[in-house]
Enzyme design. Structure first.
Site, PDB file in Angstrom:
ATOM      1  N   LEU A   1       0.874  -1.176   0.000  1.00 22.45           N
ATOM      2  CA  LEU A   1       0.000   0.000   0.000  1.00 22.45           C
ATOM      3  C   LEU A   1       0.908   1.222   0.000  1.00 22.45           C
ATOM      4  O   LEU A   1       1.821   1.312   0.833  1.00 22.45           O
ATOM      5  CB  LEU A   1      -0.865   0.019   1.271  1.00 22.45           C
ATOM      6  CG  LEU A   1      -1.566   1.344   1.608  1.00 22.45           C
ATOM      7  CD1 LEU A   1      -2.681   1.656   0.612  1.00 22.45           C
ATOM      8  CD2 LEU A   1      -2.156   1.303   3.021  1.00 22.45           C
TER       9      LEU A   1
ATOM     10  N   GLY B   1      -4.706   7.123   2.182  1.00 23.53           N
ATOM     11  CA  GLY B   1      -4.239   5.826   2.700  1.00 23.53           C
ATOM     12  C   GLY B   1      -5.358   5.103   3.434  1.00 23.53           C
ATOM     13  O   GLY B   1      -5.613   3.916   3.199  1.00 23.53           O
TER      14      GLY B   1
ATOM     15  N   TYR C   1      -1.465   0.989  10.548  1.00 21.48           N
ATOM     16  CA  TYR C   1      -2.497  -0.055  10.529  1.00 21.48           C
ATOM     17  C   TYR C   1      -3.180  -0.185  11.897  1.00 21.48           C
ATOM     18  O   TYR C   1      -4.396  -0.380  11.972  1.00 21.48           O
ATOM     19  CB  TYR C   1      -1.880  -1.388  10.098  1.00 21.48           C
ATOM     20  CG  TYR C   1      -1.457  -1.392   8.645  1.00 21.48           C
ATOM     21  CD1 TYR C   1      -2.388  -1.183   7.639  1.00 21.48           C
ATOM     22  CD2 TYR C   1      -0.136  -1.586   8.284  1.00 21.48           C
ATOM     23  CE1 TYR C   1      -2.010  -1.172   6.309  1.00 21.48           C
ATOM     24  CE2 TYR C   1       0.254  -1.574   6.946  1.00 21.48           C
ATOM     25  CZ  TYR C   1      -0.692  -1.365   5.966  1.00 21.48           C
ATOM     26  OH  TYR C   1      -0.337  -1.336   4.647  1.00 21.48           O
TER      27      TYR C   1
ATOM     28  N   ASP D   1       1.411  -6.838   5.809  1.00 22.95           N
ATOM     29  CA  ASP D   1       2.797  -6.907   6.255  1.00 22.95           C
ATOM     30  C   ASP D   1       3.319  -5.490   6.270  1.00 22.95           C
ATOM     31  O   ASP D   1       3.579  -4.922   5.201  1.00 22.95           O
ATOM     32  CB  ASP D   1       3.636  -7.771   5.304  1.00 22.95           C
ATOM     33  CG  ASP D   1       3.237  -9.234   5.409  1.00 22.95           C
ATOM     34  OD1 ASP D   1       3.117  -9.727   6.541  1.00 22.95           O
ATOM     35  OD2 ASP D   1       3.040  -9.871   4.355  1.00 22.95           O
TER      36      ASP D   1
ATOM     37  N   VAL E   1       0.961   5.692  -0.992  1.00 22.99           N
ATOM     38  CA  VAL E   1       0.310   6.922  -1.448  1.00 22.99           C
ATOM     39  C   VAL E   1       1.400   7.853  -1.967  1.00 22.99           C
ATOM     40  O   VAL E   1       2.460   8.003  -1.329  1.00 22.99           O
ATOM     41  CB  VAL E   1      -0.467   7.572  -0.273  1.00 22.99           C
ATOM     42  CG1 VAL E   1      -0.897   8.993  -0.603  1.00 22.99           C
ATOM     43  CG2 VAL E   1      -1.694   6.715   0.091  1.00 22.99           C
TER      44      VAL E   1
ATOM     45  N   GLY F   1      -6.129  11.650   3.666  1.00 21.12           N
ATOM     46  CA  GLY F   1      -7.103  10.590   3.929  1.00 21.12           C
ATOM     47  C   GLY F   1      -7.088   9.468   2.911  1.00 21.12           C
ATOM     48  O   GLY F   1      -7.881   8.529   3.002  1.00 21.12           O
TER      49      GLY F   1
END
Ligand SMILES: CC(C)(COP(=O)(O)OP(=O)(O)OC[C@H]1O[C@@H](n2cnc3c(N)ncnc32)[C@H](O)[C@@H]1OP(=O)(O)O)[C@@H](O)C(=O)NCCC(=O)NCCS
Length: 163
Positions: free
Chosen positions: A94, A106, A140, A130, A96, A104
Site C-alpha cells: 500500500l 491511505g 495499521y 505486512d 500513497v 485521507g
C-alpha cells in the site's frame, strides 16, 4: 482530514505508472517494474486511486493467503474450526504518492481493500498486512488492525467486523 474525490480502479496497461512517487523507494520500484508481472502470473491484483486526469495517487495489492490457526490470538482461534490454516486475504503493498499524503487517501484505500475482501464470493476470515516498518504498523493499528501474537509487523483485521 477530508479525502478529495479519488476514483479507485483495477490497474491496467492504460495507466501511467512512471511518475508515481511515495516515501518508499522499494514500493515505487515494485509498482514501476514488477506489479504487472505479478498480475500476469496471478499472484496479485492491484488497485489504483486516480486523481484529476488519471494521475495515480495511490495503489495497493491483494492476494489470497492463509494464517496458521495457532498463530492467531487464542481467544479468536478457539471460535474457529480446527483446520490447521485459516483463509485470509493479504494486502501485500500500500502506498500513497507524496503529493497526496495526509489527505485521507491511505485510510480510504485501506477501507476499499477491506470492502473488496469482505464482499468477495470466496471466503476469507481476515485482511492481513505486512507492515514494512514500525511506522507503517502504527498506521495499521491506528485503523484497528491487530498484530499477530509473536510478530511485530504482520497485522490482521477480521472481516466480520467490516461487514
Ligand atoms: C502510510 C501511508 C499509506 C499513509 O497514507 P496517507 O494517505 O498519508 O494517510 P491518511 O491521510 O489516509 O491517514 C489516515 C489516518 O492515519 C493516520 N496515520 C497516517 N500515518 C500514520 C502512521 N504512520 N502512524 C499512525 N497513524 C498514521 C493519520 O493521522 C490519519 O488519522 P485520522 O484519520 O485519525 O486523521 C503513506 O504515508 C505511504 O504511502 N507511506 C509510504 C509507504 C508505506 O509506509 N506503506 C505502508 C504499508 S507497508
Amino acid at each position: 482530514m477530508s479525502c478529495p474525490p479519488f476514483r479507485v480502479e483495477q490497474l491496467t496497461k492504460a495507466h501511467d505508472r512512471s511518475a508515481f512517487s511515495s516515501d518508499s523507494e522499494p514500493l515505487n520500484r515494485y509498482f514501476r517494474e514488477q506489479v504487472t508481472q505479478d498480475i500476469r502470473r496471478r499472484v496479485a491484483t492491484c488497485f489504483v486511486a486516480l486523481a484529476g486526469r488519471n494521475r495515480i495517487a495511490g495503489y495497493y495489492t491483494l492476494a489470497a493467503a492463509s494464517v496458521l490457526l495457532t498463530g492467531l490470538p487464542a481467544a479468536m482461534a478457539k471460535k474457529l474450526p480446527r483446520y490447521p490454516t485459516v483463509p485470509t486475504v493479504r494486502m501485500g503493498r500500500l502506498a500513497v504518492d507524496q503529493t497526496f499524503k495526509g489527505q485521507g487517501l491511505g485510510g480510504a484505500l485501506l477501507a476499499d481493500a477491506l470492502t473488496r475482501a469482505a464482499r468477495s464470493d470466496i471466503a476469507a476470515y481476515a485482511l492481513m498486512v505486512d507492515a514494512k516498518d514500525r511506522n507503517a504498523a502504527n498506521f495499521y493499528q491506528h485503523h484497528g488492525f491487530i498484530p499477530l501474537p509473536d510478530t511485530h509487523l504482520t497485522l490482521f483485521l477480521p472481516l466480520a467486523t467490516v461487514r
